[in-house]
Design an enzyme around this catalytic site. Structure first.
Site, PDB file in Angstrom:
ATOM      1  N   GLU A 100      -1.470  17.189 -10.718  1.00 57.87           N
ATOM      2  CA  GLU A 100      -0.363  16.273 -11.008  1.00 57.87           C
ATOM      3  C   GLU A 100       0.941  17.036 -11.231  1.00 57.87           C
ATOM      4  O   GLU A 100       0.916  18.255 -11.441  1.00 57.87           O
ATOM      5  CB  GLU A 100      -0.702  15.432 -12.238  1.00 57.87           C
ATOM      6  CG  GLU A 100      -1.066  16.268 -13.462  1.00 57.87           C
ATOM      7  CD  GLU A 100      -0.285  15.893 -14.691  1.00 57.87           C
ATOM      8  OE1 GLU A 100       0.853  15.395 -14.547  1.00 57.87           O
ATOM      9  OE2 GLU A 100      -0.799  16.127 -15.798  1.00 57.87           O
ATOM     10  N   LYS A 147      -4.602  13.605 -24.752  1.00 56.10           N
ATOM     11  CA  LYS A 147      -3.476  14.241 -25.435  1.00 56.10           C
ATOM     12  C   LYS A 147      -3.511  13.903 -26.929  1.00 56.10           C
ATOM     13  O   LYS A 147      -3.732  12.766 -27.320  1.00 56.10           O
ATOM     14  CB  LYS A 147      -2.159  13.779 -24.823  1.00 56.10           C
ATOM     15  CG  LYS A 147      -1.952  14.339 -23.426  1.00 56.10           C
ATOM     16  CD  LYS A 147      -0.658  13.844 -22.831  1.00 56.10           C
ATOM     17  CE  LYS A 147      -0.629  12.330 -22.867  1.00 56.10           C
ATOM     18  NZ  LYS A 147       0.619  11.788 -22.312  1.00 56.10           N
TER      19      LYS A 147
HETATM   20  N1  PSU Z   1      -1.040  16.943 -19.847  1.00 57.05           N
HETATM   21  C1  PSU Z   1      -0.118  17.848 -20.318  1.00 57.05           C
HETATM   22  N2  PSU Z   1       1.206  17.452 -20.319  1.00 57.05           N
HETATM   23  C2  PSU Z   1       1.607  16.221 -19.830  1.00 57.05           C
HETATM   24  C3  PSU Z   1       0.626  15.300 -19.319  1.00 57.05           C
HETATM   25  C4  PSU Z   1      -0.681  15.721 -19.354  1.00 57.05           C
HETATM   26  O1  PSU Z   1      -0.476  18.956 -20.741  1.00 57.05           O
HETATM   27  O2  PSU Z   1       2.809  15.940 -19.825  1.00 57.05           O
HETATM   28  C5  PSU Z   1       1.065  13.963 -18.710  1.00 57.05           C
HETATM   29  C6  PSU Z   1       0.099  13.555 -17.577  1.00 57.05           C
HETATM   30  O3  PSU Z   1       0.857  13.439 -16.375  1.00 57.05           O
HETATM   31  C7  PSU Z   1      -0.420  12.193 -18.000  1.00 57.05           C
HETATM   32  C8  PSU Z   1       0.766  11.674 -18.747  1.00 57.05           C
HETATM   33  O4  PSU Z   1      -0.780  11.376 -16.912  1.00 57.05           O
HETATM   34  O5  PSU Z   1       1.096  12.810 -19.563  1.00 57.05           O
HETATM   35  C9  PSU Z   1       0.447  10.404 -19.509  1.00 57.05           C
HETATM   36  O6  PSU Z   1       1.625   9.820 -19.958  1.00 57.05           O
HETATM   37  P1  PSU Z   1       1.614   8.307 -20.535  1.00 57.05           P
HETATM   38  O7  PSU Z   1       0.763   8.379 -21.787  1.00 57.05           O
HETATM   39  O8  PSU Z   1       3.066   7.988 -20.824  1.00 57.05           O
HETATM   40  O9  PSU Z   1       0.984   7.450 -19.482  1.00 57.05           O
END
Ligand code: PSU
Ligand code: MN
Length: 291
Positions: free
Chosen positions: A22, A154
C-alpha cells in the site's frame, strides 16, 4: 484503468510470488519525504524473500500496480488517501492517490494478488459509535481473498473491538509464533487470535484451505522484533490532541502518527519503519510458499 507493470504481470501469469504494498503509509504515515524510503525498503524485503513487489497507487488517471522509484516518489504528503470507495474518483479526476490497505485490497482482488503487507491495518476507531468510524480496511478484507501481514491493528484504534468485528466478518486472524494479536508498537496484551502458526508455509497452507472453502481475507499478525511497550500514554495524548483540534475521519491516523513520531523523539517512527519492513519480508515468504 488498471496498469500492471510488466514484471508484476509476468509473475502473476506464471503464478509466481507477488506481494501487494500500500502507499498510504508512504504518503501519510511518516514525515514528508521519508515515506518513500520506507516503501522502497518494503520492496527490497519482498524481493529478498524471492517475491515480486506490486506497490499500488493512482497516477495520471490510472491505478498502477508496480511503481518505479520515480513514480513512488510522486506519492507525496499531498496525495489523496484512497480507500476502496475513492479509487474511481481518484482515477476519473486524475488525482495522485495513495491507497490504504482497503484500497490496495480492492485492486488486489481485481488482479488476483493474494498477499499484501502493511504496518498495521485499520479497524474500529476508539469512541465508537461517537463517531461510528470503522476503517474500510475491514469490509474490504472480508470480501477479498488475500492474506494481509501486519503488526496487528494500529494501536490508536480500539483493538479488542476490531478483533470482535474481524470475527463477525469471518476473517481468520493468525498469530505468527504468538497466541495474541500484536498491538502494532507493542507485542503483548492483545486479544486472542483464531489460530497460531509457526512458519510462513503454515500460514500459506491455511490461506489456501480458507480460499478453497470459499473464504476471503485473512490477517497474519507478526509482532515487531523490537516492540515498544510503553506508547499507550502517548497514544492517548495524541488522540486527545486530535479531538481538541477537531480532526476526524481519514485525517485521524496521519495526525496521530505525526504526533507520536514528534513527541517520542522519533522512537515510534523508527519502530514503525522496522515493523513495516519485517512484515514485508514475511509477506514475501508467504507469497513464495503459496506459489
Ligand atoms: N500502517 C502504518 N501506517 C499507516 C497505515 C498502516 O504503519 O499509515 C494506514 C494504512 O494505509 C491503513 C490506514 O489502511 O492506515 C487506515 O486508515 P483509516 O483507519 O483512516 O481507514
Ligand atoms: Mn475512518
Amino acid at each position: 484503468m488498471i496498469r500492471v507493470a510488466d514484471e508484476v504481470r509476468e509473475a502473476l501469469a506464471s503464478r509466481g510470488a507477488v506481494v501487494a504494498l500500500e502507499t498510504t503509509l508512504v504518503a501519510h504515515g511518516f514525515p514528508p519525504g521519508e515515506g518513500v524510503e520506507v516503501g522502497l525498503e518494503s520492496e527490497r524485503q519482498v524481493r529478498a524473500a524471492g517475491a515480486v513487489p506490486a506497490t499500488v497507487g493512482v497516477l495520471d488517471g490510472e491505478v498502477r500496480v508496480g511503481l518505479t522509484a520515480e513514480e513512488l516518489g510522486r506519492v507525496e504528503a499531498d496525495a489523496r488517501k484512497v480507500g476502496p470507495r475513492d479509487l474511481a474518483a481518484a482515477v476519473a479526476q486524475g488525482a495522485v492517490g495513495a491507497t490504504t490497505v482497503g484500497g490496495t485490497l480492492a485492486v488486489a482482488r481485481a488482479e488476483e494478488i493474494r498477499v499484501l503487507a502493511t504496518g498495521g491495518i485499520g479497524g474500529v476507531h476508539r469512541g465508537f459509535p461517537h463517531p461510528p468510524d470503522v476503517s474500510a480496511d475491514l469490509a474490504q478484507l472480508a470480501r477479498t481473498p488475500a492474506l494481509v501481514v501486519s503488526a496487528g491493528v494500529k494501536s490508536l484504534l480500539d483493538v479488542s473491538a476490531t478483533a470482535e468485528l474481524l470475527e463477525s466478518l469471518g476473517v481468520p486472524v493468525l498469530g505468527f509464533r504468538v497466541d495474541t494479536l500484536p498491538l502494532f508498537y507493542g507485542a503483548v496484551g492483545g486479544p486472542p487470535i483464531s489460530a497460531r502458526v509457526e512458519s510462513a508455509e503454515e500460514a500459506a497452507r491455511i490461506a489456501a484451505a480458507h480460499w478453497q472453502l470459499g473464504g476471503a481475507g485473512l490477517l497474519l499478525g507478526r509482532p515487531p522484533d523490537e516492540p515498544l511497550e510503553d506508547v499507550e500514554p502517548l497514544v492517548e495524548e495524541a488522540l486527545a490532541a486530535a479531538a481538541a483540534a477537531g480532526v476526524s475521519g481519514q485525517a485521524v491516523t496521519p495526525y496521530v502518527l505525526a504526533h507520536l513520531h514528534r513527541e517520542s523523539g522519533g522512537r515510534t517512527e523508527a519502530a514503525n519503519r522496522a515493523l513495516v519492513a519485517q512484515n514485508a519480508r514475511l509477506a514475501g515468504e508467504v507469497a513464495v510458499a503459496l506459489a
